[in-house]
Design an enzyme around this catalytic site. Structure first.
Site, PDB file in Angstrom:
ATOM      1  N   SER C  87       0.815  -1.226   0.000  1.00 59.03           N
ATOM      2  CA  SER C  87       0.000   0.000   0.000  1.00 59.03           C
ATOM      3  C   SER C  87       0.839   1.262   0.000  1.00 59.03           C
ATOM      4  O   SER C  87       0.438   2.282   0.560  1.00 59.03           O
ATOM      5  CB  SER C  87      -0.924   0.030   1.227  1.00 59.03           C
ATOM      6  OG  SER C  87      -1.669  -1.145   1.308  1.00 59.03           O
ATOM      7  N   GLY C 288      -4.754   0.613  -0.295  1.00 58.10           N
ATOM      8  CA  GLY C 288      -4.875  -0.624  -1.083  1.00 58.10           C
ATOM      9  C   GLY C 288      -5.174  -1.887  -0.302  1.00 58.10           C
ATOM     10  O   GLY C 288      -6.108  -2.622  -0.625  1.00 58.10           O
ATOM     11  N   GLU C 289      -4.356  -2.162   0.739  1.00 58.92           N
ATOM     12  CA  GLU C 289      -4.574  -3.423   1.462  1.00 58.92           C
ATOM     13  C   GLU C 289      -5.570  -3.314   2.607  1.00 58.92           C
ATOM     14  O   GLU C 289      -6.311  -4.256   2.862  1.00 58.92           O
ATOM     15  CB  GLU C 289      -3.243  -3.939   2.011  1.00 58.92           C
ATOM     16  CG  GLU C 289      -2.299  -4.440   0.954  1.00 58.92           C
ATOM     17  CD  GLU C 289      -0.920  -4.572   1.527  1.00 58.92           C
ATOM     18  OE1 GLU C 289      -0.496  -5.700   1.749  1.00 58.92           O
ATOM     19  OE2 GLU C 289      -0.293  -3.518   1.791  1.00 58.92           O
TER      20      GLU C 289
END
Lengths: 466, 162, 345
Positions: C87, C288-289
């Site tokens: 991320s 993102g994660e």
């Protein structure tokens, strides 16, 4: 290494029928049907706004995607391109006694075969370099690649794989991570211990913390092995130029590392390698290390032709990294009011056949394992063990989804037993601006409580029947 | 070799291919129409979805010879030189595609739905997309875009393409 | 019978690599008409990073998103990047892009300053103009300045920079240190229906409140959250790689590896939590994660709330849930209803 004259001889042996069908499948037909799309730039208003930050700008690749014009690696083709396939071991733990490739090499249409011993430096890995490019002496999981073939069509390459004879001497294997922890377990990468990395976080005094607690709760949680499942399978094309420079088009999320790995495994200077990734059709962590790039580069060099390799969906499952299954033991001491006074965590990660991104996963899982909560007395220990299963690596979260499942389930169990609203117990314990993390870091821009309150409000947590 | 003649995106095309060639390979390897993707090659993921005689099909499960004499619409046949198809425009505006790999298949499944059902409900849209796997987006913005495109298509009956 | 339940889960997640250096480098070139090109070694893997990096460069240069073209993913043409992982792209590569754009902008300011009769540090770039701070009417079109810089002054406005998050190594005995420069936080609440006769779990609704620092592009943040939730639903209820006794995978195909389709997705409501990280580009962190982290926990807590069973291993398949429900019923003491008899029966 086969010389160019060998290629000429091989090409003469290919039957007319095969050549004819190959010519028919030339990926660059002389008259390609034209594709129509508007060329006038219809730029959405939102992309013209200043300031740019905060805009709901449409993506720069959105139009190409919708038109089907985005070129992924498998959409690329080069004149004379060959197709490569890799033979998978199919056995979880073995010594390779013999690999006989003669029958495969003799097949019409097969241009080259490659085995592990032809790779200059046959090991790689983001931290521990324990993974072979192609298994040479030992097989550590059923998806290990043992040989590779380049042929004029994919069909012929697949048939050639069947003709490669590999003699295995089966060895003992271990599959369960708790079994692998035991002293008498089969050592996957003997003589090294199966425990290939550990991490520990210690803060305060957990014995004192538990002694001061009104209630103590324990729980064991387990998660399973899952796969990234990007829609686009791994794909790579290797092309050499007369200057001895190789261009590798590959579905890699990390081209700088990929280039360094290719340089190391092929013993080449870095500036003779070019990696191009165009766009990757989904990564999620599974395309963050090399897989078949050195293999294709060598096949391409052997044959003097561009070589493309695409993983089948089966290979996506058995031969690429997966998410670590973790066995998580939690013990938490709380006051009557639900304040956490001490927490002890033990994590055992199933580390698969090779290290890959396990050290990073171990580290993150251990650091995050206590949850976003103020805990003065903490002990978190984590171990990652080898097993003879598919290698576990980076997958969206690096251990966080697993430990979050554990610590939040555990928190709800505590809330239920103490008859406290799950929202309230979290608000009581959550980090705030300036809180100290498990590693003693002073945290800034902390908004855990904001997120709890915002989500609860939008959901209608206080109104819903509990 | 099998000789096939088919209408691809409004144009008559021929090919002479080994009999085991799938429609997907015919489109990708022979016609360089690489919009239809190979995700699994066994008809599970829908990345190869194209429209044959008005029906959405997995091109990897259809032989090229089975497409002989039929009309095939691929993603490349939706836009004109003047404008994007409303689905393509809506998908762009709503950021419905992320990596984009499932995109052509999803858009064609949506088109087949809207051709039949110009005003679909959300469950009907989910159903139409159920054969197309997407790992990136969670389908949410695709459903929004399909509803938006359906509204546009309902308002412009004269420009709706075949 | 369907029983409804709701579950809450919160989480924290770091940005970047654990302690280890994970730099990104970027180059920003301003063209003669005031549009710009960004060179970055990162790779677009679907998350929309190239769009976001373009917005960051545009913000720094005072131009629009569409004025910036981003070139990526070629080791010959683009500078090094540790990659699309952890991320880190918005934060680390984003900072590199912002710094590089700042350097290119500084050249424009050097050139524009005498033209406007001020010192370079009195200038700002906004709305495609180089203007004097607090006196926006004293301005020059950015394109004019760029052209003047390159063609007349011989100083093409180009900047290169790199960024690496500040960390402190962890003590090997106690793990104390500063492993990451910044973290993000989130909460997801799930509402489920559990069929207590089949064990099937249907996720009806998920409310997600995610922190990402400044949301450079809120539409793309929503996309990441929706996608992350879909992976979380699969992780919670469906996905599992199974092995036989010999260590071979039994279900390496979509037919037998069950993952979410459009029919499995809940209704999703997204809230972006307001926050600002001064160490990130324009206050941004990453997303993102983290989006895939709390979903399984929220769903499993909702199952517990619905039918009173605690599933401690994932995935919570219908078989597992049903077995747990049955086991719970078997343990409950049998009660004879005191008022079972109806009048007249």
């Amino acid at each position: 290494m086969a010389r160019k004259t060998d290629i000429g001889e091989r090409e003469q042996r290919v039957t007319q029928k095969t050549l004819h069908s190959v010519d028919e499948t030339l990926r660059l037909p002389a008259v390609t049907p034209p594709v129509t799309y508007p060329i006038e730039t219809l730029v959405p208003q939102v992309r013209q706004q200043t300031p740019a930050v905060g805009q709901r700008a449409t993506r720069s690749d959105g139009r190409m995607h919708g038109l089907g014009q985005t070129r992924y690696i498998d959409d690329l083709a080069f004149p004379g391109m060959l197709y490569a396939k890799i033979k998978r071991a199919g056995i979880a733990s073995a010594r390779i006694k013999r690999i006989d490739t003669r029958e495969a090499e003799a097949m019409p249409g097969v241009m080259a075969v490659l085995t592990g011993r032809e790779i200059p430096v046959n090991s790689f890995g983001p931290s521990l370099k324990d993974q072979p490019v192609l298994a040479d002496d030992r097989v550590f999981h059923a998806g290990d690649g043992v040989a590779a073939v380049a042929a004029v069509t994919e069909q012929i390459a697949l048939e050639a794989l069947d003709k490669i004879k590999v003699e295995y001497e089966p060895l003992p294997a271990v599959f369960d991570p708790l079994e692998a922890l035991k002293d008498d377990a089969h050592k996957v990468h003997a003589p090294n211990s199966n425990v290939y990395a550990t991490k520990i976080i210690k803060k305060g005094d957990i014995d004192k913390g538990f002694a001061a607690s009104d209630r103590i709760f324990e729980g064991r949680f387990r998660t399973q092995m899952v796969e990234h499942v990007p829609l686009e399978p791994h794909a790579t094309i290797a092309v050499w130029d007369p200057n001895g420079r190789v261009t590798i088009y590959s579905t890699l999320g990390r081209i700088t590392l990929g280039r360094a790995d290719v340089a190391r495994t092929l013993k080449m200077p870095i500036n003779r390698i070019r990696i191009i990734a165009t766009i990757v059709g989904g990564n999620f962590g599974g395309k963050n290390e090399i897989t078949q790039e050195p293999v294709l580069a060598l096949l391409s060099k052997k044959t003097g032709r561009p070589v493309k390799g695409t993983f089948t969906r089966t290979e996506e499952f058995i031969a690429t990294t997966t998410r670590h299954p973790i066995i998580m033991d939690y013990k938490t001491g709380v006051s009557k009011a639900g304040k956490i006074l001490a927490r002890k965590v033990r994590l055992v990660l199933d580390g698969g056949a090779y290290c890959s991104w396990s050290e990073t996963t171990l580290g993150k899982a251990c650091i995050l394992a206590a949850g976003p909560y103020n805990i003065d007395n903490l002990l978190a220990e984590a171990f990652v063990v080898y097993t003879n299963k598919t290698m576990t690596g980076a997958m969206r979260g690096f251990g966080a989804p697993q430990v979050c499942f554990a610590y939040e389930s555990h928190m709800d169990d505590i809330a239920c037993a103490l008859n406290i609203d799950p929202l309230d117990i979290r608000l009581l314990n959550a980090f705030e601006e300036g809180s100290s993390s498990p590693t003693g870091q002073v945290l800034q821009s902390v908004v855990v409580k904001d997120s709890l309150l915002q989500a609860a409000q939008r959901f209608g947590w206080k109104e819903a029947r509990s | 070799m099998a000789n096939v003649t088919l209408n691809v995106n409004g144009k008559l095309r021929t090919a002479s291919v080994p009999p085991e060639t799938t429609l997907l390979k015919l489109l990708r390897d022979h016609y360089n129409l690489t919009g239809a993707k190979l995700g699994c090659d066994v008809g599970d993921c829908g990345a190869c979805t194209v429209i044959v005689d008005g029906m959405p099909v997995n091109a990897c499960l259809m032989l090229a010879s089975q497409a002989d004499g039929r009309e095939v619409l691929t993603i490349e046949g939706l836009a004109t030189s003047d404008q994007l198809h409303p689905l393509q425009k809506a998908f762009e505006d709503h950021a419905s595609l992320q990596c984009g790999f499932c995109g052509p298949g999803i858009i064609l499944s949506a088109k087949a739905l809207l051709d039949e059902t110009p005003n679909p409900t959300v469950p009907e849209i989910r159903d139409a997309l159920s054969g197309n796997l997407c790992r990136c987006t969670g389908y949410t913005k695709m459903i929004e875009a399909i509803q938006a495109a359906a509204r546009v298509l309902r308002e412009e009956p004269a420009e709706r393409d075949a | 019978m369907k029983r409804r339940g709701r579950g809450i889960a919160c989480m924290w997640y770091p940005i970047g690599f654990t302690v280890a250096a994970n730099p990104s480098a970027a180059v920003v070139k301003i063209n003669e008409d005031g549009t710009a090109t960004v060179l970055t070694g990162t790779v677009e893997t679907g998350q929309g990073s190239l769009t976001v990096l373009g917005q960051i460069a545009a913000e720094e240069l005072g131009i629009a998103t569409d004025d910036v073209h981003v070139v990526s993913a070629d080791t010959d043409a683009t500078p090094m990047d540790t990659g699309a992982i952890a991320s880190r792209t918005t934060y680390v590569t984003g900072n590199a892009v912002r710094l590089a754009a700042g350097k290119a902008k500084a050249i424009l300011f050097e050139v524009a300053a005498p033209m406007l009769g001020v010192k370079p540090d009195q200038l700002e770039a906004r709305d495609r103009k180089i203007q004097v701070k607090d006196y926006p009417q004293r301005n020059l079109a950015l394109g004019e300045v760029a052209n003047h810089a390159q063609v007349v002054m011989g100083q093409p406005p180009i900047g290169a920079a790199s960024f690496n998050p500040a960390t402190v190594a962890l003590d090997p005995e106690t793990g104390q240190g500063k492993p990451f420069s910044t973290y993000v936080y989130a909460t997801q609440i799930a509402e489920v229906d559990v069929d207590d006769e089949t064990g099937e779990v249907e996720v009806l609704r998920i409310v997600a409140a995610h922190d990402c620092g400044t949301a450079i592009n809120p539409m793309l943040v929503e996309g990441q959250i929706e996608g992350g939730i879909s992976m979380g639903v699969g992780f919670a209820l469906q996905e599992e790689i199974l092995f036989d006794d010999a260590g071979r995978q039994i279900n390496p195909s979509f037919t037998n590896y069950i993952m979410p389709t459009s029919l499995d997705m809940p209704a999703i409501e997204v809230d972006i939590v307001k926050s600002f990280d001064p160490t990130g580009p324009f206050g941004a962190k990453g997303v993102g994660e983290p989006t895939a982290v709390p979903t399984a926990a929220a769903i499993l807590n909702a199952i517990h709330n619905a039918v009173g069973v605690r599933i401690t291993s994932l995935p919570a398949t219908a078989e597992k849930v049903l077995a747990a429900i049955k086991a719970k019923r078997a343990q409950e003491p049998k009660r004879i209803a005191a008022r079972a008899r109806q009048p007249g029966s």
